[in-house]
Design an enzyme around this catalytic site. Structure first.
Site, mmCIF file in Angstrom:
data_model
loop_
_atom_site.group_PDB
_atom_site.id
_atom_site.type_symbol
_atom_site.label_atom_id
_atom_site.label_comp_id
_atom_site.label_asym_id
_atom_site.label_seq_id
_atom_site.Cartn_x
_atom_site.Cartn_y
_atom_site.Cartn_z
ATOM 1 N N SER A 245 -6.510 7.496 -39.955
ATOM 2 C CA SER A 245 -5.631 8.210 -40.886
ATOM 3 C C SER A 245 -4.708 9.138 -40.111
ATOM 4 C CB SER A 245 -6.493 9.023 -41.854
ATOM 5 O OG SER A 245 -5.727 10.077 -42.391
ATOM 6 N N GLY A 246 -3.490 9.312 -40.632
ATOM 7 C CA GLY A 246 -2.575 10.265 -40.008
ATOM 8 C C GLY A 246 -2.654 11.634 -40.656
ATOM 9 N N SER B 117 1.510 18.061 -50.568
ATOM 10 C CA SER B 117 1.541 16.854 -51.387
ATOM 11 C C SER B 117 0.273 16.659 -52.231
ATOM 12 C CB SER B 117 1.782 15.689 -50.432
ATOM 13 O OG SER B 117 1.975 14.506 -51.094
ATOM 14 N N GLU C 270 5.365 2.157 -50.676
ATOM 15 C CA GLU C 270 3.972 2.052 -50.270
ATOM 16 C C GLU C 270 3.178 1.791 -51.545
ATOM 17 O OE1 GLU C 270 3.124 4.562 -46.394
ATOM 18 O OE2 GLU C 270 3.473 5.876 -48.077
ATOM 19 N N ARG D 84 -9.614 4.699 -41.981
ATOM 20 C CA ARG D 84 -9.548 4.019 -43.285
ATOM 21 C C ARG D 84 -9.815 2.526 -43.132
ATOM 22 N NH1 ARG D 84 -7.988 8.113 -46.311
ATOM 23 N NH2 ARG D 84 -6.210 9.385 -45.681
#
Ligand code: 16G
Ligand code: ZN
Length: 553
Positions: free
Chosen positions: A519-520, A65, A390, A526
């Protein structure tokens, strides 16, 4: 299925050992150099998933991504085009880690146990649909993935090579839906293109729209130098007014430039124009609409500049409110008051957007944890028209069966022209949207159609509400796993006492809101802060960062 062949393949393919993988918010993601083992095991899991669905096609996408060029990743797509079911995420993680850290026999034992416990018929031939983004490492990783599929599972493989993540989601679902009429090997990205081009053109025909200049002079598309570039360049050949679309950062053949000073993530986090716009003065005018895809084109954000060249962001929250206002008006026109329209956001949604949705649009709004699967689930279960986005631009709209049957019967009964038109618009609009997953191309079509039908320019869209000043930052900590949250990630439960200290700071500033989460996708924590005054927000962010540093050191 010939599991005995696995041993020699393990030795050949799985070079990365003593490593821990996690199937996170968006699949496995890491430095491309360490992904060989997990590609191999993902091939096994995808095959078993397909077998557990009686051989229906399961998708596997290789992408990282918006991450930098040296990263890569892989994710599995369910037969209906949605993301891998959560119960299988841990199976994928476990197999990857057993393979990377234990011996071959343990892996085989795990696979055999899985087949028994899930009651999988080992005679079923799996069907796998694969694709990849434009990263340099993608073809090598594709080979690791494919290495299990043919020899061991004798899988039917449809390889779409390079395409966007949402294209693969769509084509996986399409192949399953049409398996009795179209042979799988005849399915290409052309079916995706025709489907969405036709939907968009049909919608514009309802309003006899031929000219886009009421809304913008040019649409400038920043493709993050990723796979969205060739795919969308080809796609627009089937659109009217395609000469108005100009591309920047479409250098996908130079993968080292991917997401570099461009793309949706860069523009959203930096809140400024991407590289490439300033290179050509003709691109820089207040009458243009701009947008940025991310590296695999499942996210999009828009922006424009005003007469003083000031940058204005139209992010995922703004896309959701644009769609909500448009769809709500159509439902009112058609008297379809019993169709439940709602918006799903995460804690990152700007507070102004939430207030606007609840108080001005009078539309219900839900908040879920970060990660598309959470929003998708809420949109699907809570609403007939579930709009989820989102703030970073990842989102789509889901239309329920109840929506289709109510609109269809209204259309059959009514003699009123404006009701008929509103119903037809609702149906046509639902086809412009990719309901399997957030899709930069489909969302772009949805936004452009909404602006054209509503005769709205970008600055008018922006006037719906004004964002509260906000700041997103990250801190690197020794162990992010100690940061645990509740209330859809809005409150910390661990480290103990930290939330109370944060609350004291937050309460000091006007309209203050802040939260902290691990964060994932990165080894970081974050911090999100917002408030009425930008200076206060900056200070709050620094103070929270100091609290965190004091806590972990
Ligand atoms: C992944 C998610 C995205 C989320 C982001 C958060 C999917 C397909 N993608 O990219 O939705 O916003 O992670 O990243 O679910 P973070 O956990 O590092 O903040
Ligand atoms: Zn993406």
């Amino acid at each position: 299925m010939q599991l005995e062949l696995l041993e020699s393949l393990f030795d050949k393919t799985c070079k990365t050992k003593n490593y821990t993988y996690t199937y996170g918010t968006a699949g496995f993601r890491d430095k491309a150099a360490v992904l060989d083992t997990v590609m191999f095991t993902t091939g096994i899991i995808a095959s078993l998933r397909s077998m557990s669905h009686q051989g229906k096609a399961v998708g596997v996408m290789i992408t990282a991504s918006h991450n930098p060029p040296m990263d890569n990743g892989v994710k599995i797509i369910e037969p209906d085009g949605s993301m891998l079911s959560q119960s299988w995420e841990s199976l994928a993680t476990n197999l990857a880690n057993i393979t990377a850290n234990e011996n071959f026999l343990k892996s085989i034992e795990f696979i055999k146990n899985l087949i028994i416990s899930l009651n999988i018929d080992s005679n079923i031939i799996p069907s796998i649909v694969v694709g990849m983004d434009s990263r340099e490492s993608s073809p090598r990783l594709m080979n690791c993935l494919l290495s299990t599929l043919s020899p061991i599972f004798n899988a039917k493989i449809i390889n779409h090579n390079m395409l966007t993540t949402p294209q693969l989601h769509f084509l996986t679902a399409y192949q399953n839906e049409n398996c009795n009429i179209i042979p799988a090997e005849k399915i290409t990205v052309n079916q995706y293109d025709t489907n969405f081009q036709t939907a968009f053109n049909d919608l514009l025909k309802l309003y006899e729209i031929k000219n886009f200049n009421n809304c913008f002079n040019n649409l400038i598309v920043d493709c993050a130098n990723g796979i969205g570039a060739p795919q969308f360049e080809n796609f627009i050949k089937g659109l009217p007014q395609s000469n108005l679309i100009k591309f920047i950062n479409n250098n996908y053949k130079h993968p080292d430039t991917l997401n570099n000073s461009c793309g949706a993530d860069f523009v959203k986090t930096q809140q400024k124009l991407p590289a490439g716009v300033n290179d050509d003065p003709s691109l820089l005018t207040d009458s243009n609409l701009y947008c940025s895809f991310d590296g695999d084109a499942d996210r999009i954000i828009f922006y424009y500049i005003d007469q003083t060249n000031k940058f204005h962001l139209l992010d995922g929250d703004k896309i959701a409110t644009l769609f909500a206002k448009f769809l709500k008006k159509l439902l009112l026109l058609a008297n379809l008051n019993d169709i439940k329209l709602g918006i799903v956001q995460t804690a990152y949604a700007n507070g102004s957007s939430t207030t606007y949705v609840s108080n001005t649009l009078n539309v219900p709004v839900s908040c879920t944890k970060t990660g598309v699967k959470h929003l998708h689930h809420e949109a699907q279960t809570a609403y007939d028209i579930g709009i989820y986005f989102e703030a970073n631009g990842h989102g789509t709209i889901l239309f329920s069966n109840n929506f289709y049957s109510k609109v269809q019967s209204c259309l059959e009964i009514t003699k009123d022209e404006s009701i008929t038109k509103a119903c037809k618009t609702l149906l046509a609009f639902s086809k412009v949207i990719n309901q399997t997953v957030g899709d930069a191309i489909a969302d772009l079509l949805g936004v452009v159609a909404t602006l054209l039908i509503s005769e709205m320019k970008p600055y008018q869209w922006d006037q719906q509400y004004t964002d509260l000043p906000n700041l997103l930052s990250k801190v690197i900590v020794p162990d992010r796993n100690v940061f645990k949250t509740t209330d859809q990630e809005r409150k910390l439960t661990s480290p103990p006492g930290l939330q109370n200290k944060m609350d004291t700071l937050i309460n000091k500033i006007e309209m203050g809101r802040a939260f902290v989460r691990a964060s994932g996708t990165e080894d970081a924590v974050r911090i999100y802060c917002e408030g009425k005054n930008a200076e206060d927000v900056k200070k709050l962010s620094k103070d929270i960062e100091a609290l965190i540093m004091a806590e972990v050191n």
